[in-house]
Design an enzyme around this catalytic site. Structure first.
Site, mmCIF file in Angstrom:
data_model
loop_
_atom_site.group_PDB
_atom_site.id
_atom_site.type_symbol
_atom_site.label_atom_id
_atom_site.label_comp_id
_atom_site.label_asym_id
_atom_site.label_seq_id
_atom_site.Cartn_x
_atom_site.Cartn_y
_atom_site.Cartn_z
ATOM 1 N N ASP A 34 0.870 -1.177 0.000
ATOM 2 C CA ASP A 34 0.000 0.000 0.000
ATOM 3 C C ASP A 34 0.908 1.230 0.000
ATOM 4 O O ASP A 34 2.124 1.130 0.164
ATOM 5 C CB ASP A 34 -0.977 -0.003 1.185
ATOM 6 C CG ASP A 34 -2.183 0.891 0.905
ATOM 7 O OD1 ASP A 34 -2.142 1.702 -0.045
ATOM 8 O OD2 ASP A 34 -3.189 0.799 1.636
HETATM 9 C C1 NOJ Z 1 -3.921 4.033 0.034
HETATM 10 C C2 NOJ Z 1 -5.111 3.129 0.175
HETATM 11 O O1 NOJ Z 1 -5.081 2.470 1.413
HETATM 12 C C3 NOJ Z 1 -5.208 2.108 -0.940
HETATM 13 O O2 NOJ Z 1 -6.411 1.407 -0.787
HETATM 14 C C4 NOJ Z 1 -5.111 2.790 -2.269
HETATM 15 O O3 NOJ Z 1 -5.307 1.861 -3.308
HETATM 16 C C5 NOJ Z 1 -3.750 3.454 -2.371
HETATM 17 N N1 NOJ Z 1 -3.661 4.453 -1.333
HETATM 18 C C6 NOJ Z 1 -3.499 4.090 -3.732
HETATM 19 O O4 NOJ Z 1 -4.233 5.233 -3.883
#
Ligand code: NOJ
Length: 796
Positions: free
Chosen positions: A330
């Site tokens: 993430d």
């Molecule tokens: C953080 C989020 O937790 C995740 O779900 C998301 O896909 C990513 N950022 C990318 O934007």
């Protein structure tokens, strides 16, 4: 706030499509051939994902003067020694400087590293012209010509926004969910985006957690079925090479939805049986459906951050599940292991994650920077990097990106196509849940004069819900929009009374009362702004926010029938509001076509059929409360004592020593699976094909479902089982099947569910998955409290 805004501005809008057909054969051979030609740096480059935010005319047009000044100063191009101050510049000068700086940044930070083979993936680029330009740098200007995979959060639609995932889950309709994902894929791919970070499969038992909005609810079976449907929709029903497909990414692995107290990013403590039986199954199911990629989560579970957890990423994901796609972190979750106190610096974080089996790093660049040293020092093996790159290339080959890396920018736009808007409307219809309908207040006769009241009646941005980077509120049809469109023949008076859900000014409540008094019925649109749910938006109080409950009361005081329509990102605690509404229609933020969909339901053009994908508690203090909880040693009796019934100085044991709250009892407000219809349904005659089945056997359960009303309707029939005695304590009920059944007025049908002994398997005392012989309860009905019951056994 300002800085963040700068970063998020400037997202491009686009179109284009790839020609069909690509060389799917020999993927493994192609992977090995390519890998054998790559330098170590090029391999590590494939493991690096970079975020891209365009600073173009459109973006700049949205900058405030303050934004521009901040940009100029932060970039060191104004306000420094020997430089002009922003206050000394004209707007045109500022724009020219920002553009020049942006072009430099693009070249230095993106284009050149792509040419050097240092970027394997971009995220957040949605301008087809720019996609093509950067893909060209990868294809034609880098040594090996490896295309980039281009990611974006396409969560519940791209331009045409569908209900938030929690709303889609309320439809209990895998086909509808698959179709929505298909449409999102078609729109997104036409811009060059070929990878989405969805579906989010985090089991969510806590409505305080803002990301419950993005989840498919509290149940692993429902989440597993709908998650797989979304994967099929995004990925072209199994054909990842379809030019209209985008790769799915199941997230967040693992346990993220169990954050302590619902506080986003917080620790989780999920023990092995719970992990295996509740949190992991939706992921496994979606991987079986072909999900190409998976994202690790931010949380630590029992002390191990997910991005450094080799047990989940290797033993479970690769060894047990045979996942052969790739794993992405993430956003910055590798570096965040330093804040967790699990790594001392970025270098060690990169070492831990690479060795744990995390293939691609999102945005922080620790792999790019430190893997070469770590390899030299023998801390990470070349074979580990090779494996990661294999996984990434395999997906790029399967997607046909080597053959079709570009977007056809000459194609007509597919955004907001009529068919897409129609599907979004149907999805919003099927996602609405009728919670109350006293005296058949609904449906409304179209001849009635209606008072439209409340802040959500005309909130084009907020009705779209969270995670709508690309959806444009100018295309939203709000309830007021619908009254100017498809429902323009309706007589109405409109008094919002509150401008937004959090507003506390009651000055216009009198006007709202006058509006209600002047009409035959008041429809009050309350709920949550979209910003109150989603990532990092947890709440400790989930009542209707602000003074909305007071508004509802004021309207009810007119004596007119009141219909409460809620649009929110989470289940809310609305028990205190129920006495002031004759009918309640609950919509998880319904998306672009929410307005007409709601009126389709209010006027009976459509009949509500949604069912709750998550328990609605009476009080926030009951959380976590979910239907499939373990059997306790002291279950509460049917009727428990309320606070007011307890005698003064009552004896210690006089209340019965069972599991309930003195102030809010044992039950939720509405159970999982609950939802009313304008029709009434009756379940009867539950019969089983056999009283017992062997370990390899299948049971057929039949029930007669009758529409006992004079209105056609659709009921979601649900099948639950309970394994009465297990080697570990088993849930009181588990959903094992559901079916949407359309029934004409008065019609009855015999409906059938097949249940194999394998469907009853679970991870028992020894953490091995098997079905345990013994007795089972089975229920079929319209919610998780369904009373119609039978029993059967499974024999050795
Ligand atoms: C953080 C989020 O937790 C995740 O779900 C998301 O896909 C990513 N950022 C990318 O934007």
């Amino acid at each position: 706030m300002k800085v963040r805004k700068l970063g998020l501005l400037g997202v491009f809008i686009l179109s284009g499509i790839f020609p069909a057909g690509y060389a799917q054969n020999n993927v493994e051979k192609r992977v090995e051939d390519l890998l054998s030609k790559m330098t170590l740096e090029e391999k590590i480059g494939q493991m690096n994902q970079v975020s891209f935010f365009a600073v173009d005319d459109k973006a700049i047009a949205q900058y405030s003067d303050d934004d521009m000044d901040t940009f100029l100063v932060r970039m060191g191009i104004a306000g420094g020694q020997g430089q002009k101050k922003p206050s000394e510049m004209t707007k045109a000068e500022k724009i020219a400087l920002i553009k020049a700086e942006a072009a430099k940044m693009l070249d230095n930070n993106i284009t050149q590293p792509i040419r050097d083979g240092k970027i394997g993936s971009l995220l957040n680029i949605t301008d087809p012209v720019m996609v093509n330009r950067l893909q060209k740098a990868a294809m034609d200007e880098s040594r090996l010509g490896i295309p980039m995979i281009i990611g974006r959060d396409v969560i519940h639609g791209f331009k045409t926004i569908f209900p938030i995932p929690l709303g889609q889950a309320a439809s209990f309709n895998p086909q509808l969910v698959e179709d929505g994902a298909r449409i999102a894929a078609i729109e997104a791919r036409s811009t060059g985006v070929n990878w989405t970070f969805a579906p989010m499969l985090d089991i969510s038992r806590d409505a305080r957690w803002g990301r419950i909005a993005e989840s498919l609810g509290e149940d692993p079976y429902l989440g597993g079925q709908l998650g797989a449907a979304m994967v099929r929709g995004f990925q072209g029903n199994g054909n990842l090479g379809d030019p209209n497909a985008i790769a799915a990414c199941v997230k967040h692995f693992i346990g993220y939805g169990a954050a302590e107290g619902g506080r986003d990013y917080n620790s989780t403590n999920i023990p092995p049986h719970l992990m295996r039986n509740i949190y992991l199954p939706p992921f496994h199911n979606s991987i079986k459906a072909g999900a190409a990629t998976l994202m690790t989560s931010f949380n630590d579970n029992d002390g191990i951050p997910a991005s450094g957890n080799d047990y989940i990423l290797k033993s479970i994901l690769r060894d047990e599940w045979k996942f052969d796609g790739f794993v992405v972190s993430d956003w910055a979750s590798i570096g965040e292991m330093i804040a967790h106190g699990f790594a001392k610096n970025d270098k060690q974080a990169a070492e831990i994650s690479a060795n744990a089996g995390l293939d691609m790093e999102m945005v922080t660049g620790a792999y790019l920077k430190y893997l070469p040293e770590l390899i030299k020092e023998g801390k990470v093996a070349v074979a580990t990097v090779d494996n990661a790159v294999r996984n990434i290339l395999r997906i790029k080959f399967r997607m046909g990106l080597f053959e079709n890396p570009y977007v056809d920018t000459n194609k007509a736009s597919v955004m907001y196509a009529d068919a897409h808007m129609k599907a979004a409307r149907q999805a919003a219809v099927e996602s609405a849940i009728l919670l109350k309908n006293d005296n058949n207040t609904l449906p409304l006769a179209e001849s009635k004069k209606i008072a439209i009241i409340g802040p959500m009646a005309n909130a084009p941005h907020d009705q779209l819900g969270t995670w709508i980077f690309d959806g444009d509120k100018n295309h939203t049809v709000t309830p007021i929009g619908a009254l100017k469109g498809d429902y323009k023949h309706i007589r109405y008076v409109y008094e919002p009374a509150l401008d937004f859900s959090r507003e506390k000014n009651t000055a216009n409540f009198e006007k709202a009362k006058q509006a209600a008094a002047s009409a035959d019925v008041a429809v009050v649109f309350l709920g949550e702004e979209s910003i109150l749910s989603g990532e990092a938006h947890s709440l400790s109080n989930i009542n209707l926010i602000g003074v909305q409950s007071e508004l509802l009361k004021a309207v009810k005081s007119t004596g007119k029938p009141v219909v409460l329509v809620i649009m929110a990102g989470r289940p809310l605690t609305i028990e205190r509001d129920l006495p002031f509404a004759d009918a309640v229609l609950f919509n998880f933020h319904p998306g672009t076509m929410g307005g007409p969909a709601i009126f389709d339901l209010l006027f009976g053009k459509a009949n509500p059929s949604g069912k709750l994908p998550a328990t609605f508690v009476r009080e926030v203090g009951q959380i976590p409360m979910y239907y499939n909880h373990n059997s306790t040693g002291r279950p509460a009796p049917e009727k428990v004592m309320g606070l007011d019934e307890i005698e003064l100085e009552a004896g210690q044991t006089s209340l019965g020593n069972t599991s309930f709250y003195l102030d809010s009892g044992k039950d939720p407000l509405y159970p999982f699976g609950f939802g009313l219809s304008y029709s009434t349904f009756e379940y009867s005659g539950l019969t089983l094909s056999s009283a017992s089945i062997p370990m390899n056997g299948t049971l057929t359960a039949r029930v007669t479902l009758k529409n006992t009303s004079n209105v056609d309707g659709t009921e979601v029939a649900q099948l639950y089982v309970q394994d009465i005695v297990g080697s570990v304590v088993r849930p009181v009920r588990e959903l094992k099947g559901f079916r949407r059944v359309a029934l004409k007025a008065g019609e009855s049908k015999i409906i059938e569910f097949k249940l194999s002994a394998d469907d009853l398997s679970f991870y028992g005392r020894d953490l091995i998955k098997r079905t345990e012989a013994g007795d089972f309860n089975i229920w079929i009905g319209g919610d998780s409290n369904a009373p119609l019951k039978s029993t059967f056994s499974v024999t050795e």
